[in-house]
Design a protein around this motif. Sequence first.
Motif, PDB file in Angstrom:
ATOM      1  N   PRO A 121       0.835  -1.212   0.000  1.00 60.89           N
ATOM      2  CA  PRO A 121       0.000   0.000   0.000  1.00 60.89           C
ATOM      3  C   PRO A 121       0.872   1.264   0.000  1.00 60.89           C
ATOM      4  CG  PRO A 121      -0.635  -1.498   1.786  1.00 60.89           C
ATOM      5  CD  PRO A 121       0.619  -2.045   1.171  1.00 60.89           C
ATOM      6  N   LEU A 122       0.336   2.318  -0.586  1.00 55.71           N
ATOM      7  CA  LEU A 122       1.054   3.589  -0.588  1.00 55.71           C
ATOM      8  C   LEU A 122       1.177   4.114   0.835  1.00 55.71           C
ATOM      9  CD1 LEU A 122      -0.604   5.203  -3.720  1.00 55.71           C
ATOM     10  CD2 LEU A 122       1.694   4.264  -3.549  1.00 55.71           C
ATOM     11  N   LYS A 123       2.331   4.684   1.154  1.00 51.84           N
ATOM     12  CA  LYS A 123       2.626   5.118   2.522  1.00 51.84           C
ATOM     13  C   LYS A 123       2.044   6.481   2.865  1.00 51.84           C
ATOM     14  CE  LYS A 123       7.070   2.730   2.539  1.00 51.84           C
ATOM     15  NZ  LYS A 123       8.510   2.928   2.570  1.00 51.84           N
ATOM     16  N   ASN A 124       1.927   7.367   1.897  1.00 45.90           N
ATOM     17  CA  ASN A 124       1.530   8.745   2.161  1.00 45.90           C
ATOM     18  C   ASN A 124       0.076   8.958   1.741  1.00 45.90           C
ATOM     19  OD1 ASN A 124       1.238  11.522   2.286  1.00 45.90           O
ATOM     20  ND2 ASN A 124       3.317  11.927   1.551  1.00 45.90           N
ATOM     21  N   ALA A 125      -0.817   9.085   2.708  1.00 43.87           N
ATOM     22  CA  ALA A 125      -2.248   9.241   2.422  1.00 43.87           C
ATOM     23  C   ALA A 125      -2.547  10.542   1.678  1.00 43.87           C
ATOM     24  CB  ALA A 125      -3.043   9.179   3.723  1.00 43.87           C
ATOM     25  N   ASP A 126      -1.729  11.573   1.892  1.00 48.58           N
ATOM     26  CA  ASP A 126      -1.963  12.869   1.248  1.00 48.58           C
ATOM     27  C   ASP A 126      -1.836  12.805  -0.275  1.00 48.58           C
ATOM     28  OD1 ASP A 126      -2.372  14.048   3.703  1.00 48.58           O
ATOM     29  OD2 ASP A 126      -0.291  14.728   3.896  1.00 48.58           O
ATOM     30  N   THR A 127      -0.989  11.928  -0.773  1.00 49.23           N
ATOM     31  CA  THR A 127      -0.753  11.853  -2.207  1.00 49.23           C
ATOM     32  C   THR A 127      -1.296  10.556  -2.828  1.00 49.23           C
ATOM     33  OG1 THR A 127       1.443  10.922  -1.798  1.00 49.23           O
ATOM     34  CG2 THR A 127       1.309  13.311  -2.119  1.00 49.23           C
ATOM     35  N   LYS A 128      -2.032   9.795  -2.060  1.00 48.82           N
ATOM     36  CA  LYS A 128      -2.496   8.474  -2.512  1.00 48.82           C
ATOM     37  C   LYS A 128      -3.298   8.556  -3.812  1.00 48.82           C
ATOM     38  CE  LYS A 128      -4.802   4.312  -1.046  1.00 48.82           C
ATOM     39  NZ  LYS A 128      -6.128   3.891  -0.908  1.00 48.82           N
ATOM     40  N   ASN A 129      -4.333   9.385  -3.863  1.00 55.10           N
ATOM     41  CA  ASN A 129      -5.163   9.476  -5.076  1.00 55.10           C
ATOM     42  C   ASN A 129      -4.358   9.943  -6.279  1.00 55.10           C
ATOM     43  OD1 ASN A 129      -7.483   8.592  -3.802  1.00 55.10           O
ATOM     44  ND2 ASN A 129      -8.205  10.652  -3.333  1.00 55.10           N
ATOM     45  N   PHE A 130      -3.527  10.945  -6.058  1.00 55.05           N
ATOM     46  CA  PHE A 130      -2.685  11.454  -7.136  1.00 55.05           C
ATOM     47  C   PHE A 130      -1.799  10.347  -7.704  1.00 55.05           C
ATOM     48  CE2 PHE A 130       1.585  13.157  -8.142  1.00 55.05           C
ATOM     49  CZ  PHE A 130       1.273  13.836  -9.303  1.00 55.05           C
ATOM     50  N   MET A 131      -1.112   9.613  -6.842  1.00 61.35           N
ATOM     51  CA  MET A 131      -0.201   8.570  -7.305  1.00 61.35           C
ATOM     52  C   MET A 131      -0.941   7.407  -7.949  1.00 61.35           C
ATOM     53  SD  MET A 131       2.922   8.444  -4.653  1.00 61.35           S
ATOM     54  CE  MET A 131       3.535   9.960  -3.979  1.00 61.35           C
ATOM     55  N   GLU A 132      -2.080   7.054  -7.422  1.00 58.13           N
ATOM     56  CA  GLU A 132      -2.872   5.991  -8.047  1.00 58.13           C
ATOM     57  C   GLU A 132      -3.276   6.392  -9.467  1.00 58.13           C
ATOM     58  OE1 GLU A 132      -6.006   5.351  -5.197  1.00 58.13           O
ATOM     59  OE2 GLU A 132      -4.836   3.834  -4.109  1.00 58.13           O
ATOM     60  N   ASN A 133      -3.664   7.660  -9.650  1.00 59.01           N
ATOM     61  CA  ASN A 133      -4.009   8.143 -10.981  1.00 59.01           C
ATOM     62  C   ASN A 133      -2.799   8.143 -11.911  1.00 59.01           C
ATOM     63  OD1 ASN A 133      -6.699   8.553 -10.309  1.00 59.01           O
ATOM     64  ND2 ASN A 133      -6.374  10.694  -9.750  1.00 59.01           N
ATOM     65  N   GLU A 134      -1.650   8.556 -11.403  1.00 56.41           N
ATOM     66  CA  GLU A 134      -0.413   8.562 -12.204  1.00 56.41           C
ATOM     67  C   GLU A 134      -0.046   7.154 -12.648  1.00 56.41           C
ATOM     68  OE1 GLU A 134       2.320  11.229 -12.899  1.00 56.41           O
ATOM     69  OE2 GLU A 134       0.310  12.079 -13.077  1.00 56.41           O
ATOM     70  N   MET A 135      -0.094   6.206 -11.710  1.00 58.83           N
ATOM     71  CA  MET A 135       0.264   4.828 -12.032  1.00 58.83           C
ATOM     72  C   MET A 135      -0.731   4.229 -13.035  1.00 58.83           C
ATOM     73  SD  MET A 135       1.888   3.428  -8.434  1.00 58.83           S
ATOM     74  CE  MET A 135       0.450   3.747  -7.422  1.00 58.83           C
ATOM     75  N   SER A 136      -1.981   4.574 -12.889  1.00 52.46           N
ATOM     76  CA  SER A 136      -3.016   4.120 -13.828  1.00 52.46           C
ATOM     77  C   SER A 136      -2.773   4.711 -15.211  1.00 52.46           C
ATOM     78  CB  SER A 136      -4.392   4.512 -13.306  1.00 52.46           C
ATOM     79  OG  SER A 136      -5.387   4.137 -14.207  1.00 52.46           O
ATOM     80  N   ASP A 137      -2.409   6.001 -15.263  1.00 48.99           N
ATOM     81  CA  ASP A 137      -2.101   6.637 -16.549  1.00 48.99           C
ATOM     82  C   ASP A 137      -0.961   5.932 -17.258  1.00 48.99           C
ATOM     83  OD1 ASP A 137      -4.066   8.504 -16.090  1.00 48.99           O
ATOM     84  OD2 ASP A 137      -2.675  10.167 -15.658  1.00 48.99           O
ATOM     85  N   LEU A 138       0.067   5.555 -16.514  1.00 49.75           N
ATOM     86  CA  LEU A 138       1.203   4.843 -17.121  1.00 49.75           C
ATOM     87  C   LEU A 138       0.748   3.514 -17.688  1.00 49.75           C
ATOM     88  CD1 LEU A 138       4.215   4.464 -17.757  1.00 49.75           C
ATOM     89  CD2 LEU A 138       4.461   3.489 -15.459  1.00 49.75           C
TER      90      LEU A 138
END
Length: 122
Positions: free
Chosen positions: A102-119
Motif C-alpha cells: 500500500p502507498l505510505k503517504n495518504a496525502d498523495t495516494k489518489n494522485f499517485m494511483e491516478n499517475e500509475m493508472s495513466d502509465l
Amino acid sequence: GEKQTIGRSYNYQEVLEWFAERSDMIILMFDVQKIDVSDELSAAIKSLPKHYNKVRVILNKADSISQQNLVKVYGALLWNLGRVITTPEIVKVYIGSFWDQPLKNADTKNFMENEMSDLMSD
C-alpha cells in the motif's frame, strides 16, 4: 562513465539501439533518492533520439517523501532530463510507487494511483 564500459565485449550503444527498435516502450526509472543522470545513462539516452516517443520516465518510491520534497525532486529530475533529452516538449514523468505494498503517504495516494493508472494505460 568510462569505467562501466571496461570489460564489455560488445558495443553498448548498438545493443541499446537494437532493443529500442524492437521495443514498444522504453522505461527510465528513477528513485526519488537517486535522480542523477550518470554519464552512461546520458550517453544511452542521447543515442536514441528517434525513439524518444517510446520513452516513459518514472519517478519511483514517491510515497516515501513529503509533498514538499516531492515537488523539489520532480523539478530537479525535469532539470536533469532537460539537459539530456533534446525535445521541444517537456518529458512526462509518471510519479508513483511501483511495488505490491500500500502507498505510505495518504496525502498523495489518489494522485499517485491516478499517475500509475495513466502509465498502465499509456
